[in-house]
Design a protein around this motif. Structure first.
Motif, mmCIF file in Angstrom:
data_model
loop_
_atom_site.group_PDB
_atom_site.id
_atom_site.type_symbol
_atom_site.label_atom_id
_atom_site.label_comp_id
_atom_site.label_asym_id
_atom_site.label_seq_id
_atom_site.Cartn_x
_atom_site.Cartn_y
_atom_site.Cartn_z
ATOM 1 N N THR A 322 0.854 -1.193 0.000
ATOM 2 C CA THR A 322 0.000 0.000 0.000
ATOM 3 C C THR A 322 0.886 1.237 0.000
ATOM 4 O O THR A 322 2.084 1.168 0.228
ATOM 5 N N PHE A 323 0.253 2.363 -0.260
ATOM 6 C CA PHE A 323 0.954 3.633 -0.386
ATOM 7 C C PHE A 323 1.745 3.970 0.875
ATOM 8 O O PHE A 323 1.242 3.858 1.984
ATOM 9 N N THR A 324 3.001 4.352 0.686
ATOM 10 C CA THR A 324 3.801 4.787 1.837
ATOM 11 C C THR A 324 4.125 6.273 1.753
ATOM 12 O O THR A 324 3.670 7.078 2.541
ATOM 13 N N VAL A 334 -1.847 4.434 -10.824
ATOM 14 C CA VAL A 334 -1.031 3.432 -11.515
ATOM 15 C C VAL A 334 -1.430 2.020 -11.118
ATOM 16 O O VAL A 334 -1.608 1.143 -11.972
ATOM 17 N N THR A 335 -1.598 1.780 -9.844
ATOM 18 C CA THR A 335 -1.979 0.425 -9.425
ATOM 19 C C THR A 335 -3.389 0.105 -9.932
ATOM 20 O O THR A 335 -3.664 -1.022 -10.359
ATOM 21 N N GLY A 336 -4.239 1.101 -9.961
ATOM 22 C CA GLY A 336 -5.602 0.896 -10.481
ATOM 23 C C GLY A 336 -5.575 0.513 -11.958
ATOM 24 O O GLY A 336 -6.263 -0.409 -12.400
ATOM 25 N N LEU A 337 -4.768 1.233 -12.700
ATOM 26 C CA LEU A 337 -4.639 0.987 -14.136
ATOM 27 C C LEU A 337 -4.122 -0.423 -14.401
ATOM 28 O O LEU A 337 -4.655 -1.156 -15.251
ATOM 29 N N ARG A 340 -6.952 -2.949 -13.393
ATOM 30 C CA ARG A 340 -8.146 -2.865 -14.238
ATOM 31 C C ARG A 340 -7.893 -3.465 -15.609
ATOM 32 O O ARG A 340 -8.699 -4.191 -16.154
ATOM 33 N N GLU A 341 -6.734 -3.174 -16.180
ATOM 34 C CA GLU A 341 -6.484 -3.613 -17.556
ATOM 35 C C GLU A 341 -5.500 -4.772 -17.612
ATOM 36 O O GLU A 341 -5.083 -5.169 -18.698
ATOM 37 N N ASN A 342 -5.127 -5.259 -16.422
ATOM 38 C CA ASN A 342 -4.276 -6.446 -16.389
ATOM 39 C C ASN A 342 -2.993 -6.251 -17.204
ATOM 40 O O ASN A 342 -2.659 -7.053 -18.074
ATOM 41 N N LEU A 343 -2.278 -5.196 -16.921
ATOM 42 C CA LEU A 343 -1.128 -4.825 -17.745
ATOM 43 C C LEU A 343 0.176 -5.454 -17.244
ATOM 44 O O LEU A 343 0.368 -5.638 -16.045
#
Ligand code: FMN
Ligand code: FMN
Lengths: 439, 439
Positions: A322-324, A334-337, A340-343
């Motif tokens: 998690t964010f520090t 960035v983590t969401g992206l 979501r798109e399995n990159l």
């Protein structure tokens, strides 16, 4: 007339794509000259854009082995552009963490006078780790402390801008009175962070106050924007996120005695243009092929505060916890992206290379205009922060191809109707506080 | 070719005479616009002058009720002039007492790049009482402490300018290497006043280091100049004093491993021009008649740190004791002038109104050229700081009438032969220190 959208040109040496300087279309040596910026400014003005914007940091940014982003101090450069342009607004970034309010009040007031009322200030609190090390510190001050200082800072600056009432400079040759000193007031500020007597040694700015811009995205950052900002830059990947941010910020204004139209929300977009969608995608691929993966991995590692050097480029993003510290919003974005798109890591690097977390959209001029229109009419934006992938080409294309399409749709001005930056954004000129008190 | 003299145009809103803004020849409203300064810069460039100079202070200067001197921050304004000119040097004043070295190193490096190598820095330690009050202090730091800070300050700034070696920006599209990071070094400075890691986020300036200018006149100030300055501004009323100052400063250079020609000494002169000597004197009287005595008395009282308000204007200067605080050299200059020429308070005010202690000379173009030639050839000056009584007229007259006379005498260039400010002054480009160490 229908509601009009606002456009800001976010300039950066060779363009916003990390590999822009390597693309055959750019000339990175020329991009270190004033002439390059003069050309960009005139192109943006030809497109009737509201403003130009220059970002800033007070330390080397990223790894200079692979990028070209470090260059001129923005106020210095924008002053040089003031003389080369007539209408367009000039927004410079400056940090409240590593400056003194008297200097910044004076510089922005100077730019505002010299440009005839076209200055804007992107207020930043300097999230970078390295910046502190250039200013007598071992580490950056804590996030909340930075915003506390930023709050007192802006209060002092506004008082300094208001320290000359509007009519103070009477300039009467006959009587020999240059300024009516009854209308010039020391500010006698004594606070937690600053002690400033004033008055400023520059008359009140043409705009009253130069336009206040902000791009914070933490809870505190958004509150700061709701209280002080008149334009907000933001990085939003999807319409849903953009809409949520828009509604969130607008809803905060009432608490500070302001109405929602007193703030203009401008999500960033990097439009990669082609005559056909295929051509646009090809151009995007061309740029991505020029990315140096080593650099991308390093950037991503910094952003996530997690060393990714050991992981396979074509494998998934590992668990980064998690964010520090650093920028909460970019971490989430960035983590969401990735999720979501399995990159893969490589894909993620490519997505970030386009706009450092800002939305990249490859398409035809009509498709780009559709996107802007959708966000604008469906209430996720009051306008956009245009981040051309390459410069000058990406800006010229936007001005020549997308702007006319927006104009055809009645969404964007065909001529400037105001002479100041506030005027372009449809924002009022603040009265002097002194007068308010007297009333 | 005979030894050539150097000319700097010291610009000030409406001119150097305190009452310039009241004279029918000036337009003080226009003097608050960029266009005014662009015109001045182009006139100076037409005259092939070495440089332009803007003074600065970070508090209201004098009594703004009667004067017009407070205005734009010099770096902001000079950047705007960089784009409007091609050859002339651009010298901005900035304080080492109320700034941070990283910011100034960056700004001057930026201006140097944007102007193609034409930036200069007039290093001041801010002698004013009021300036401290705008920067979190109750009083200005002591004189010696200010120079200690100025010494460490300039060392840090030079290290930052040298933090990129000259060839660091390789910009190789093929390999994807923008900068050779082996040639970019943190400076890791830790000192009494500053802790700065570096490197700078701007490549090494075009001139290596922007030109260093200084105008200190205390013992410490002159030592500072001998150690660091490449051009020196100074106020000298008589040839004898000027010659003594010149010899004094030049003699100090050896101690710092420098040769006398590494520093250019530029006394100030405010030339009041007329077609005949009578016309020049009439013009001077015209300007003096516009002085507001109340203001003059106040200025003089400040300068001498002694309240003169109660004394008759047409009586002698009373005993003001010995120097206590402020500028020792101005105190000595003013009391010396009063004693030597037996001046009344009004006469003293008139003499100071012309150039705030700088030499005022009213005469024909030939007489002015004679004065300059005499000081120059007899070893009291390497050139001059030209302080036109009114602007733009006083500068236009100087360029159109005096410069051709100096050119006819073979004392001044008829074309620019260099492209940088250092080049104009015949000064070498400093090598990077890093390279020196490696050698
Ligand atoms: C378009 C845009 C431009 C920004 N420009 C700068 C900049 O020039 N300098 C800087 O220090 N931060 C810049 N930021 C970062 C923000 O000011 C802010 O620090 C960041 O969004 C984190 O928000 P927070 O400070 O509220 O946590 C920018 C952000 C955005 C979206
Ligand atoms: C031509 C000239 C220009 C000057 N310009 C400035 C200036 O812009 N700002 C400033 O604070 N001091 C300025 N000074 C003052 C000097 O920097 C210096 O403080 C003063 O001569 C006192 O010397 P000392 O500091 O060695 O005692 C100027 C002096 C001269 C002669």
């Amino acid at each position: 007339m229908t509601r009009q959208l606002h456009l800001n040109a976010f300039l950066m040496q060779n363009g916003h794509h990390e590999a822009a300087w390597r693309h055959p279309d750019t000339d990175p040596k020329r991009a270190t000259t004033l002439q390059h910026y003069v050309e960009l400014a005139r192109t943006a003005e030809r497109g009737k854009l509201d403003s130009l914007f220059l970002a800033d940091g007070v330390a080397l940014w990223g790894n200079v082995r692979y990028n070209s982003h470090n260059l001129f101090e923005p106020l210095t450069l924008l002053s040089a552009l003031a003389g080369a342009t007539e209408h367009i607004g000039l927004i410079a970034t400056a940090s409240t963490t590593y400056n003194e309010p008297y200097h910044l009040a004076r510089k922005f007031a100077s730019l505002d006078h010299l440009s005839g009322g076209r200055a804007g200030w992107n207020i930043v609190t300097s999230a970078g780790k390295d910046e502190a090390l250039n200013f007598n510190r071992d580490a950056r001050p804590a996030h909340e402390l930075r915003y506390e200082r930023a709050t007192e800072f802006i209060e002092v600056v506004k008082k300094l801008w208001d320290s000359w009432e509007d009519d103070a400079a009477v300039i009467d040759k006959a009587s020999g009175v240059y300024a009516d000193t009854d209308l010039i007031h020391p500010i006698d500020h004594v606070g937690e962070h600053f002690q400033v007597r004033g008055p400023l040694n520059v008359p009140r700015p043409v705009q009253g106050h130069p336009l206040l811009v902000q791009a914070g995205s933490s809870e505190t950052g958004k509150e700061y924007a709701a209280r002080y900002a008149e334009a907000v830059f933001t990085a939003q990947q999807t319409f849903e996120e953009g809409k949520a941010f828009y509604d969130d910020v607008k809803a905060r204004l009432g608490r500070h005695g302001r109405t929602p139209d007193e703030i203009k929300i401008l999500p960033g977009i990097s439009p990669i243009l082609g005559r056909t969608e295929a051509e646009a995608r090809e151009r995007e691929a061309e740029l991505n092929a020029l990315i140096t993966p080593e650099y991308g991995v390093r950037q991503l590692s910094n952003l996530l505060d997690h060393d990714l050097a050991g992981y396979p480029l074509d494998g998934p993003l590992p668990d980064v916890g998690t964010f520090t510290e650093g920028q909460q919003s970019r971490f989430d974005l960035v983590t969401g992206l990735a999720r979501r798109e399995n990159l893969t890591i490589r894909q993620l690097i490519e997505r970030l290379a386009g706009g450092r977390g800002h939305r990249v959209f490859a398409g035809t001029p009509v498709q780009v205009a559709d996107q802007l229109e959708h966000w604008f009419t469906a209430g996720a934006a009051d306008g956009f922060n245009i981040m051309p992938p390459t410069l000058p080409g990406g800006l010229t294309d936007f001005v020549d191809l997308v702007v006319p399409e927006l104009q055809r749709r009645g969404l964007f001005r065909t001529e400037y109707s105001a002479s100041t930056l506030r005027g372009h954004y449809g924002l009022a000129r603040p009265a002097t506080r002194v007068k308010e008190h007297a009333a």
